[in-house]
Write an enzyme that holds these catalytic residues in place. Structure first.
Site, PDB file in Angstrom:
ATOM      1  N   GLU A  39       0.930  -1.215   0.317  1.00 38.80           N
ATOM      2  CA  GLU A  39       0.018  -0.110  -0.164  1.00 38.80           C
ATOM      3  C   GLU A  39       1.011   0.843  -0.158  1.00 38.80           C
ATOM      4  OE1 GLU A  39      -1.271   2.166   3.259  1.00 38.80           O
ATOM      5  OE2 GLU A  39      -1.240  -0.191   4.529  1.00 38.80           O
ATOM      6  N   LYS A  76      -4.185  -1.862  14.682  1.00 35.16           N
ATOM      7  CA  LYS A  76      -2.836  -0.988  15.016  1.00 35.16           C
ATOM      8  C   LYS A  76      -3.407  -1.271  16.060  1.00 35.16           C
ATOM      9  CE  LYS A  76      -2.761   2.309  11.251  1.00 35.16           C
ATOM     10  NZ  LYS A  76      -3.049   0.868  10.783  1.00 35.16           N
TER      11      LYS A  76
END
Ligand code: PSU
Ligand code: MN
Length: 310
Positions: free
Chosen positions: A24, A158
């Site tokens: 990405e 995350k």
């Protein structure tokens, strides 16, 4: 003119039937500061090559979807300011308007599927934010995993997120969450999150077989492979947790919302750890790229065998 553009390296790999790994670009434009962002992007691409696959970094540049970036394009993107952060909702709009934007996990999965790439490496996926019961802030990455058939290798969600809620939503959406080589669900900067992963696999070949099996069953959606950060690079949970809390408090006080939340938190945690969080982030992305390349290699073997046996 085609909307999709392959880099020379990716085009050659496609012709030769080599395994590919999608990467990405939001992590480059919004997840890390310059120049570590471009240095990391280059190292991650090299890690993919060293493990037998070809990297395809995705981005929208001047209204075209690039699958694989030439060196100059990567450099330009890494230095550019005000680049859009593209997810499922705004990918088509950016392309239609001739814009430039970085792809999040969700948008990269869409691009990978279009390009016929089954495996994708990133740092950590987006998920359910803490306080989502009030803000409704749930990353589109989770819904993408439920609908687009790409295996995503990450070091967990995350740690700024609400992990239990993120796992609950993944379960509701029918997304397999597979820990690589351990029972624990990893905590991004730390190897453990205090939660167990629903599934565990110890070999890239098993992960590739499971990917293929989902296709054979006609199941929509991908797999989430969670790969713990290497031991020497981790930040202990009790060390990072107070820093995350402080960054979250600052975000709340400053009214940060929407797409800005994740980049703001990562930036503050970088500053509050004196750059240590970034070193760990770099190490975990590289580790994920290596595993993704091995899974892509195994999947290519499985697919070649299936063709031969037909
Ligand atoms: N992994 C990282 N750093 C990042 C990201 C992933 O190590 O910055 C990016 C990915 O692009 C992911 C996005 O899709 O963060 C999540 O953003 P949000 O929470 O706004 O959905
Ligand atoms: Mn969000």
């Amino acid at each position: 003119m085609s909307m999709m553009v392959f880099s020379d390296e990716v085009a050659a790999a496609r012709d030769a039937g080599q395994p590919l790994v999608a990467l990405e670009s939001t992590i480059i434009t919004h997840g890390m500061p310059w120049p570590q962002n471009v240095e990391t992007a280059r190292m991650v691409e090299e890690d993919v090559r060293a493990n037998g696959a070809v990297p395809a970094t995705m981005a929208v540049i001047d209204g075209r979807l690039h699958v694989g970036l030439e060196a100059g394009q990567l450099d330009h993107l890494a230095r550019a300011e005000g680049v859009a952060k593209l997810s499922r909702a705004d990918l088509a709009a950016c392309l239609a308007q001739g814009g430039t934007g970085a792809t999040t996990v969700a948008a990269t999965m869409i691009a990978a599927r279009m390009a016929g790439i089954a495996v994708f490496a990133t740092g950590g996926i987006g998920g359910v934010h803490r306080g989502a019961e009030a803000t409704f802030d749930i990353s589109a990455d989770l819904h993408e995993l439920a609908r687009t058939p790409v295996s995503v290798v990450a070091a967990g969600a995350k740690a700024i997120l609400d992990m239990p809620k993120t796992l609950e939503v993944l379960e509701s959406l029918g997304v397999p969450v597979i820990a690589f080589g351990q029972d624990a669900f990893p905590g991004f900067w730390s190897r453990e999150s205090g939660l167990m992963a629903p599934l565990r696999m110890d070999a890239p070949g098993t992960i590739a077989r499971a990917h293929r099996m989902r296709a054979d069953l006609g199941l929509a959606g991908g797999q989430l492979i969670v790969n713990p950060v290497p031991e020497g690079d981790e930040i202990a949970r009790d060390e990072i947790e107070p820093i995350i809390d402080r960054a979250l408090g600052e975000a709340r006080a400053q009214g940060v919302s929407g797409k800005a939340v994740t980049p703001f938190l990562l930036g503050r945690i970088f500053a509050l750890t004196g750059g240590r969080s970034l070193r760990t982030n770099v190490a975990l992305v590289r580790n994920n790229a290596r595993l993704a390349a091995r899974i892509a290699g195994e999947l290519a073997r499985i697919e070649a065998n299936a063709l031969r046996d037909r």
